[in-house]
Design a protein around this motif. Structure first.
Motif, PDB file in Angstrom:
ATOM      1  N   PRO A 119       3.866   7.646   2.651  1.00 12.97           N
ATOM      2  CA  PRO A 119       2.857   7.257   1.646  1.00 12.97           C
ATOM      3  C   PRO A 119       1.540   6.801   2.271  1.00 12.97           C
ATOM      4  N   PHE A 120       1.619   6.024   3.373  1.00 18.74           N
ATOM      5  CA  PHE A 120       0.392   5.545   4.019  1.00 18.74           C
ATOM      6  C   PHE A 120      -0.356   6.702   4.677  1.00 18.74           C
ATOM      7  N   SER A 121       0.398   7.659   5.218  1.00 15.32           N
ATOM      8  CA  SER A 121      -0.228   8.830   5.811  1.00 15.32           C
ATOM      9  C   SER A 121      -1.032   9.597   4.765  1.00 15.32           C
ATOM     10  N   ALA A 122      -0.461   9.738   3.577  1.00 15.82           N
ATOM     11  CA  ALA A 122      -1.155  10.455   2.503  1.00 15.82           C
ATOM     12  C   ALA A 122      -2.446   9.734   2.099  1.00 15.82           C
ATOM     13  N   ILE A 123      -2.375   8.396   1.997  1.00 18.96           N
ATOM     14  CA  ILE A 123      -3.564   7.615   1.608  1.00 18.96           C
ATOM     15  C   ILE A 123      -4.656   7.738   2.673  1.00 18.96           C
ATOM     16  N   ILE A 124      -4.275   7.578   3.942  1.00 17.02           N
ATOM     17  CA  ILE A 124      -5.271   7.634   5.026  1.00 17.02           C
ATOM     18  C   ILE A 124      -5.876   9.034   5.142  1.00 17.02           C
ATOM     19  N   ALA A 125      -5.060  10.074   4.911  1.00 14.60           N
ATOM     20  CA  ALA A 125      -5.573  11.452   4.973  1.00 14.60           C
ATOM     21  C   ALA A 125      -6.635  11.686   3.890  1.00 14.60           C
ATOM     22  N   VAL A 147     -10.657   2.394   8.689  1.00 16.72           N
ATOM     23  CA  VAL A 147     -10.074   1.272   9.428  1.00 16.72           C
ATOM     24  C   VAL A 147      -9.600   0.182   8.473  1.00 16.72           C
ATOM     25  N   THR A 148     -10.340  -0.025   7.381  1.00 19.80           N
ATOM     26  CA  THR A 148      -9.913  -1.017   6.389  1.00 19.80           C
ATOM     27  C   THR A 148      -8.531  -0.666   5.854  1.00 19.80           C
ATOM     28  N   VAL A 149      -8.356   0.593   5.478  1.00 20.93           N
ATOM     29  CA  VAL A 149      -7.059   1.034   4.944  1.00 20.93           C
ATOM     30  C   VAL A 149      -5.990   0.982   6.035  1.00 20.93           C
ATOM     31  N   MET A 150      -6.363   1.323   7.274  1.00 20.38           N
ATOM     32  CA  MET A 150      -5.397   1.302   8.373  1.00 20.38           C
ATOM     33  C   MET A 150      -4.867  -0.114   8.596  1.00 20.38           C
ATOM     34  N   SER A 173       3.209 -13.606   6.619  1.00 16.62           N
ATOM     35  CA  SER A 173       1.843 -14.019   6.261  1.00 16.62           C
ATOM     36  C   SER A 173       0.955 -14.092   7.498  1.00 16.62           C
ATOM     37  N   VAL A 174       1.513 -14.547   8.622  1.00 14.80           N
ATOM     38  CA  VAL A 174       0.730 -14.584   9.876  1.00 14.80           C
ATOM     39  C   VAL A 174       0.310 -13.171  10.277  1.00 14.80           C
ATOM     40  N   ILE A 175       1.251 -12.214  10.186  1.00 14.78           N
ATOM     41  CA  ILE A 175       0.946 -10.819  10.538  1.00 14.78           C
ATOM     42  C   ILE A 175      -0.148 -10.272   9.628  1.00 14.78           C
ATOM     43  N   PHE A 176       0.007 -10.506   8.322  1.00 15.00           N
ATOM     44  CA  PHE A 176      -0.938  -9.963   7.343  1.00 15.00           C
ATOM     45  C   PHE A 176      -2.347 -10.518   7.560  1.00 15.00           C
ATOM     46  N   VAL A 177      -2.452 -11.828   7.701  1.00 17.07           N
ATOM     47  CA  VAL A 177      -3.761 -12.478   7.803  1.00 17.07           C
ATOM     48  C   VAL A 177      -4.465 -12.078   9.101  1.00 17.07           C
ATOM     49  N   PHE A 178      -3.740 -12.099  10.220  1.00 18.09           N
ATOM     50  CA  PHE A 178      -4.397 -11.818  11.493  1.00 18.09           C
ATOM     51  C   PHE A 178      -4.652 -10.322  11.693  1.00 18.09           C
ATOM     52  N   THR A 179      -3.898  -9.465  11.019  1.00 18.19           N
ATOM     53  CA  THR A 179      -4.220  -8.037  11.064  1.00 18.19           C
ATOM     54  C   THR A 179      -5.559  -7.778  10.371  1.00 18.19           C
ATOM     55  N   ASN A 180      -5.791  -8.447   9.259  1.00 20.09           N
ATOM     56  CA  ASN A 180      -7.075  -8.292   8.572  1.00 20.09           C
ATOM     57  C   ASN A 180      -8.231  -8.844   9.401  1.00 20.09           C
ATOM     58  N   LEU A 181      -7.976  -9.927  10.129  1.00 15.72           N
ATOM     59  CA  LEU A 181      -9.005 -10.469  11.021  1.00 15.72           C
ATOM     60  C   LEU A 181      -9.322  -9.465  12.131  1.00 15.72           C
ATOM     61  N   LEU A 182      -8.284  -8.831  12.668  1.00 11.84           N
ATOM     62  CA  LEU A 182      -8.475  -7.835  13.716  1.00 11.84           C
ATOM     63  C   LEU A 182      -9.289  -6.648  13.206  1.00 11.84           C
ATOM     64  N   VAL A 183      -9.047  -6.261  11.957  1.00 10.82           N
ATOM     65  CA  VAL A 183      -9.800  -5.157  11.358  1.00 10.82           C
ATOM     66  C   VAL A 183     -11.285  -5.501  11.282  1.00 10.82           C
ATOM     67  N   ALA A 206      -2.613  -0.978   5.792  1.00  7.32           N
ATOM     68  CA  ALA A 206      -1.395  -0.164   5.890  1.00  7.32           C
ATOM     69  C   ALA A 206      -0.440  -0.733   6.925  1.00  7.32           C
ATOM     70  N   PHE A 207      -0.987  -1.152   8.097  1.00  7.61           N
ATOM     71  CA  PHE A 207      -0.108  -1.705   9.131  1.00  7.61           C
ATOM     72  C   PHE A 207       0.529  -3.013   8.667  1.00  7.61           C
ATOM     73  N   ALA A 208      -0.272  -3.876   8.026  1.00  4.00           N
ATOM     74  CA  ALA A 208       0.276  -5.140   7.541  1.00  4.00           C
ATOM     75  C   ALA A 208       1.350  -4.888   6.484  1.00  4.00           C
ATOM     76  N   LEU A 209       1.105  -3.923   5.588  1.00  2.00           N
ATOM     77  CA  LEU A 209       2.103  -3.608   4.559  1.00  2.00           C
ATOM     78  C   LEU A 209       3.351  -2.974   5.171  1.00  2.00           C
ATOM     79  N   LEU A 210       3.156  -2.168   6.226  1.00  2.00           N
ATOM     80  CA  LEU A 210       4.324  -1.580   6.896  1.00  2.00           C
ATOM     81  C   LEU A 210       5.184  -2.676   7.529  1.00  2.00           C
ATOM     82  N   MET A 211       4.518  -3.666   8.159  1.00  2.00           N
ATOM     83  CA  MET A 211       5.263  -4.749   8.800  1.00  2.00           C
ATOM     84  C   MET A 211       6.040  -5.576   7.776  1.00  2.00           C
ATOM     85  N   SER A 212       5.427  -5.778   6.614  1.00  2.00           N
ATOM     86  CA  SER A 212       6.071  -6.640   5.617  1.00  2.00           C
ATOM     87  C   SER A 212       6.810  -5.852   4.542  1.00  2.00           C
TER      88      SER A 212
END
Length: 315
Positions: free
Chosen positions: A191-197, A240-243, A290-300, A246-252
């Motif tokens: 699903p994430f591949s389809a969105i990013i494409a 990159v925003t979607v990526m 929550s730590v993964i989600f928040v800091f992934t967005n900061l990295l973006v 997507a990574f944070a959602l994949l982790m959680s």
């Protein structure tokens, strides 16, 4: 920039604290407690003994202060269901499995999605564009659990190419580790591949219409240089925003995929904790997510400035 990062880290810590606090009080707002659910009908006295042992007989605000003080020192408590194992140990064992699954799904989906998005944009309205568009909509419309079951039936049950369930650590060998991740990663990442494409195609089409791309072509640059050096870099900013999300959602969000493929990852631990009303496990798992989600967005946000130096954040 440094002031902006410090400010964002501070806000991130506030968000993590708010999430952890909200989860703590919401769990206790549910009527009853885990020991009454387990033992009240069998041995009410044993249930009361366990409630006192784990401090659930104290006022909720006292429980919160004690839990928060221990959490600040890295102690997330012990599981109150069954084995009484430390929550940090449960998370430490589950996290590498979820990280491996989410990471592999992310790399796989990103590689396919960006390639498909670029080809679709460059070959607009050709059979290649229509094929990738159809595949993207197919991937978006398929639930991950259904795709996972379909992959198991085809590649594990009928063809015997890949193992159906389970997880093998990398220390047991590269192929055993990879073979157990291929189907879960495809199911989780499709699903994430389809969105990013679709996002890459749209962003590339917008960039290819701009004047500086016409100038680059007029200067005699090759089409490869125009696309990969000048167009793709600017088209990646919205992608990159979607990526990151997507990574944070994949982790959680690999909960369902981990259950389909019987992988004892973070999502499965969280679901079992919720079903067992295991407060420390649920609190610890959500804190990590929550730590993964928040800091992934900061990295973006930081990656934006690396992709496009014109972007500057004010402190």
């Amino acid at each position: 920039m440094s002031r902006y990062i410090v400010k964002r880290v501070f806000y991130s810590l506030v968000v993590i604290w708010a999430v952890a606090t909200l989860v703590f009080f919401m769990l206790r707002a549910v009527p009853g407690d885990p020991f009454r659910a387990m033992l009240a009908d069998v041995d009410p006295e044993a249930a009361e003994v366990l409630r006192r042992k784990f401090g659930l007989d104290r006022p909720v605000y006292v429980q919160y202060v004690l839990w928060f003080a221990r959490a600040l020192q890295g102690d997330l408590g012990n599981s109150i269901y069954g084995s009484n194992v430390a929550v940090s140990r449960i998370i430490r064992e589950a996290f590498p499995r979820t990280m491996a699954l989410a990471g592999f799904a992310f790399v796989l989906s990103l590689t396919l999605a960006i390639s498909a998005g670029i080809i679709s944009a460059v070959k607009k309205h050709t059979w290649l564009d229509h094929t990738f568009t159809f595949a993207a909509f197919l991937g978006l419309s398929m639930p991950d659990f259904w795709l996972g079951i379909l992959l198991i039936i085809v590649f594990a049950v009928n063809l015997h190419w890949l193992p159906a369930i389970g997880y093998v650590p990398l220390s047991k060998g590269f192929w055993p580790w990879l073979s157990h991740l291929i189907m879960p990663a495809i199911a989780a990442g499709t699903p994430f591949s389809a969105i990013i494409a679709r996002m890459t195609r749209s962003a590339m089409l917008e960039v290819l219409k701009t004047d500086y791309i016409k100038v680059a072509r007029a200067k005699g640059l090759t089409e490869r240089a125009v696309i990969f050096v000048h167009a793709l870099k600017n088209a990646l900013i919205p992608v990159v925003t979607v990526m990151g999300i997507a990574f944070a959602l994949l982790m959680s969000g690999t909960v369902i995929v981990e259950n389909v493929f019987a992988i004892q990852g973070l999502g499965r631990v969280l679901i079992q904790g919720i079903l067992n009303r295991d407060y420390p496990v649920v609190q610890g798992a959500i804190l990590v997510v929550s730590v993964i989600f928040v800091f992934t967005n900061l990295l973006v946000d930081i990656l934006y400035t690396m992709i496009d130096p014109r972007i500057r954040y004010e402190g």
